[in-house]
Design a protein around this motif. Structure first.
Motif, mmCIF file in Angstrom:
data_model
loop_
_atom_site.group_PDB
_atom_site.id
_atom_site.type_symbol
_atom_site.label_atom_id
_atom_site.label_comp_id
_atom_site.label_asym_id
_atom_site.label_seq_id
_atom_site.Cartn_x
_atom_site.Cartn_y
_atom_site.Cartn_z
ATOM 1 N N GLN A 51 -46.181 22.137 -16.320
ATOM 2 C CA GLN A 51 -46.306 22.287 -15.205
ATOM 3 C C GLN A 51 -45.964 23.582 -15.003
ATOM 4 O OE1 GLN A 51 -43.051 19.171 -13.748
ATOM 5 N NE2 GLN A 51 -43.650 19.836 -11.822
ATOM 6 N N GLN A 58 -47.690 18.881 -9.708
ATOM 7 C CA GLN A 58 -46.791 17.076 -9.035
ATOM 8 C C GLN A 58 -46.406 17.513 -7.389
ATOM 9 O OE1 GLN A 58 -42.314 16.794 -10.014
ATOM 10 N NE2 GLN A 58 -43.125 14.268 -10.272
ATOM 11 N N THR A 63 -44.572 12.706 -5.304
ATOM 12 C CA THR A 63 -44.316 12.678 -7.014
ATOM 13 C C THR A 63 -45.536 12.404 -7.928
ATOM 14 O OG1 THR A 63 -42.721 10.506 -7.355
ATOM 15 C CG2 THR A 63 -41.589 12.262 -6.564
ATOM 16 N N ARG A 64 -46.194 12.482 -7.473
ATOM 17 C CA ARG A 64 -47.750 12.299 -8.607
ATOM 18 C C ARG A 64 -48.405 13.112 -9.007
ATOM 19 N NH1 ARG A 64 -50.148 6.804 -7.507
ATOM 20 N NH2 ARG A 64 -49.447 6.331 -5.704
ATOM 21 N N TYR A 65 -48.687 13.468 -10.491
ATOM 22 C CA TYR A 65 -48.831 14.213 -11.050
ATOM 23 C C TYR A 65 -50.458 14.230 -10.875
ATOM 24 C CZ TYR A 65 -44.407 14.538 -13.371
ATOM 25 O OH TYR A 65 -42.767 14.534 -13.163
#
Length: 258
Positions: A51, A58, A63-65
């Protein structure tokens, strides 16, 4: 040759980027970690670093990547430097040795599918073809391959003209109506390769496998041809199978996801 030393943590972390690159969309941490074969805690540490480098982002709500802008820039830079014909030419000698028949490369030119590279094998077939020759859409495997994936409105006049010419010349094993043309091209798409048996050139059989770019457009055709008596014309035979596999590998290297 002795294997060169590398940085193992970089190779381990890259598994996360590979998973994101192959996923259909953003992933939860647990799913991403599981797919990469590591614990969620370990994956999280790598993702924090990724990140910071903008390789991964994100979503604050879910909260997904997902892959980040830096990954996009790297991918676009790589694609801009790819030359489909150059990559194909580099692979031709090995493929020629494996198939043991003449190979060629074709791209879409101003007037249709055009031969741009030629590589003869020891089992070469004598044909009256030259670099720069434009192949017919219906009477050649090369043409049928391009016709199968070309926008229909772009090639409709060419198809109509070839149908009329084939009827006048009485060519064998040619579609006689537009519905037969569509059925023939549908078979090419279903099998992932085009074939003609002694249609354009007496005594010569040929296959042409499509190579796609990252956008799914037909970048080039990989052609194999040989004398009908020694050329395996089976759809899944000793010529078609390695030719199709080579085209799929090259497509993947050009960024095509299939």
């Amino acid at each position: 040759m002795k294997e060169r030393a590398g940085i193992q943590s970089v190779e381990v972390g890259f598994a996360l980027l590979q998973v994101l690159g192959q996923a259909r969309g953003p992933l939860m941490l647990r799913d991403l970690a599981a797919a990469a074969g590591m614990s969620a805690a370990k994956a999280h540490r790598y993702l924090v670093s990724f990140q910071r480098l903008a390789l991964v982002v994100q979503d604050a709500a879910s909260t997904r990547y997902d892959l980040g802008p830096a990954a996009l820039r790297l991918g676009l830079a790589s694609l801009s430097r790819l030359d489909a014909v150059k990559l194909a030419r580099e692979r031709m000698p090995q493929l020629t040795a494996q198939i043991d028949h003449t190979l060629a490369l074709a791209v879409w030119g101003n007037h249709g599918p055009t031969i741009v590279h030629w590589e003869e094998s020891a089992n070469a077939v004598t044909v009256n073809l030259r670099l720069g020759d434009v192949m017919p859409l219906l009477a050649s495997a090369t043409g049928r391959c391009f016709a199968a994936w070309a926008p229909r409105d772009a090639i409709a006049p060419l198809l109509e003209a070839e149908l009329a010419r084939a009827r006048r010349q009485g060519l064998r094993d040619m579609p006689a109506t537009m519905s037969e043309v569509e059925a023939s091209l549908a078979e090419v798409r279903a099998r992932g390769i085009a074939r003609v048996v002694e249609v354009l050139l007496p005594g010569v059989t040929g296959f042409c496998a499509p190579v796609f770019d990252a956008d799914g457009h037909l970048a080039l055709g990989m052609v194999a041809m040989g004398p009908a008596g020694t050329f395996d014309a089976d759809w899944d035979g000793a010529v078609a199978t390695p030719l199709r596999a080579a085209a799929v590998r090259l497509s993947s290297d050009l960024g095509w996801s299939g």
